[in-house]
Design an enzyme around this catalytic site. Sequence first.
Site, PDB file in Angstrom:
ATOM      1  CG  ASP A 476     -57.681  37.393  14.108  1.00 28.34           C
ATOM      2  OD1 ASP A 476     -57.050  37.198  13.050  1.00 28.34           O
ATOM      3  OD2 ASP A 476     -58.008  36.485  14.888  1.00 28.34           O
ATOM      4  CG  ASP A 544     -55.000  30.804  14.007  1.00 23.11           C
ATOM      5  OD1 ASP A 544     -54.546  31.736  14.701  1.00 23.11           O
ATOM      6  OD2 ASP A 544     -55.963  30.943  13.233  1.00 23.11           O
TER       7      ASP A 544
END
Length: 776
Positions: A476, A544
Amino acid sequence: MIDHRDGVFRLTTANTSYWFRVTRYGHLEHVYYGERLQDQPIDGLLLKRTAMTGTSIAYDPSDPNYCLDNIPLEWSGIGRGDYRHSPAELKMPDGSFVNDFVYKSHRILPGCMPAETLPTAYGNEDECRTLELTMMDGSNDVVLLLYYTVFYSANVITRRAVLKNVNTRPLVIRRLMSMMTDLPDKGFHMITLDGGWIKEAHRHEKPVQYGMYVNSSTTGNSSNRHNPGFLLAARCTDELHGPVYGFNLIYSGNHYGAVEKSSQDIIRVMLGINPHCFEWILKEGEAFETPEAVMTYSSGGLNGMSHNFHDFVNNHIVRGEWKNKERPVLINSWEAYFFKFTQGRLLRLARRARRLGIELFVLDDGWFGKRDSDNAGLGDYNVNRKKLPGGIAGLARRIKRMGMDFGLWFEPEMVNPDSGLYRAHPEWAVKVPGKEPVLGRNQLVLDLCNPDVRDHIVASVGKILDEAGISYVKWDMNRHIAEAFSPCIESQGEFFHRYILGLYDILKRIFGPRPHILLETCASGGNRFDLGMLCFSPQIWASDDTDPIERLKIQGGLSLFYPLSAMGAHVSAAPHQQTLRDTPLSTRFNVAAFGCLGYELDLKYLSFVERREIKNQIAFYKRYRRTFQYGRFYRLPYAKGNKVLWQCMDGDGSRGIALFAQTLSSASEGYDYLPLAGLDREANYRVTTRPQSLFIKRFGGLVKHIMPVTLDPDGMILRTANRYYCLTDCVEAYEGKGDLLMQGIRLNNQFIGSYYNPQTRLLGDFGSNLYIIERL
């Protein structure tokens, strides 16, 4: 693939031709790019120069009609009469910005010519050929190498440039594009993917008029604001028909794509590193290489162009053990627990997941240091023993004994000020001396220009991967870069590019020796969804946002350039954390199945019928996984704006899956049809609805109208019934030849407010169906 005769270069793929020639003055004149042509003289395609344009600058006094501003070119300089945007803004060794690169020689090489510092596409001698052109600015002793690589079967041509300074004095690069070409105007519309966090890759279209249009990023990443890929489609082009050009960049940093329409109706296209805050000094004997740009053309509409890109990515970008390999079905802990988990909760989630058929368990953020929120702990790789008394290795062993693989989340490029790493090495964070640093998500960026930082990341991550036997990594990066400064480099104009070079170095060193690990990169979702990352990471977390109605736009947009095998897509709980929208479990799966399927919710709170439904979903996905991930993908056109239709077909046309999704329903919906694509016109097919459940709770108080007694829709009886009983949605079946089915199957009526029976399709808001296509 590549031919050179009489000063004309002919680059040929399976279905396209790309021609250009060397003019009498040594410039590269673009002749043609489009459908494949037979070998023939080029006179009919040349732009004529029979009259002098007013206010133009003649390149040579002996030829007043030779004006660079009016010639379609493959590369252009500054200061010699071309006033269009130049791909090269260079402060030359003589101190001026005037540059004029002319042809000196060329080589035709087998296979690809990989770059020394950047990832590039790959292929063997049977799949591709490379043209190397040597251009020279003679008065400054500066050499420009232009590379064209032809990927025959994928109908793709890549381009990149290498600038070499042979002069004893330095040269300063302020802008150096990877490619430039000039096309005739066909009434183009420019299509870009734009957005932001949780709304990535939304498709936008604008007509190309006089002036310049820019698609760029300045965040340090390829960005969720503007993906590097863009299209030029003729006004008549739709998903299935019409000419379209596609462009993309194998790069993960600041990019710059420009489309400029000149006063003479020539369309200039450029793509490369963003010149924003960019300055690179080349001393004598040094060279700078640009990222590789990707071009394709199709006369078969947007789908045809996408098919070229998908084949190219699957066969020439993604590499290693996961090339063309089916991706596992996973469960990710994030939306189930965020930071609030214990080893016991994780193991219970894993056991439930395994019973449903899930193959990979992924522990997300919160496993290290003081990571109980996003305020602390980033940069520390010591396991939080309060949460995980057996450590990562102990948890991984127990997960594997259940029959699942184990994966782990990392964010190695970042550091919290409240962390052991920052307290030990504050100089490793990106910040400007004398200024208070700015934070994003309570974190700073680590300086990947610093070799000590890179060594620390490689050693720390590699140690955990090896100790725990990890088979999947989610990598990430949760903030943009703001203060572009590193004490490790002399010229701060090099920072953004050197950061990306440092990232590529880290990924190569960690995952090169561990090719069995499936790497899925992420950057606050789709903030770094690009071809550069796909050279290391076979799949990327698309967003997301796990709301399937939003994912229709996100995954649909990304599908213009990237195959479904590259998109991470999860089923989550509803109402969704990103939108508060309450969507059916069936639609959450139906959309996520068009990608690399995962689940991201607390399975503890599912009812019996929901668990059964998910188990059936996973079994169905596994049966058709190859089709979903590697089949030929189509976005099917539809007249009404509240419908989205997708389809995947196996390469041999034997079977496929189609999606019919409805965003918002309207009162008394009209007749629906399902127009299929990619079928064998002469073959017989059967098309059937995949059965899916309708849960009683969705109908609320309406159930009293079909029951002999009145019951409280929120009462114990109906709540209990909803946990153990459900209805089956309408199932349809059709047979016919491919030519008939591609005209559009007329589907059963939707519910229109007046009648219900088992043959009525109950979509409502956010409803959808999957249709199974099988050749008989």
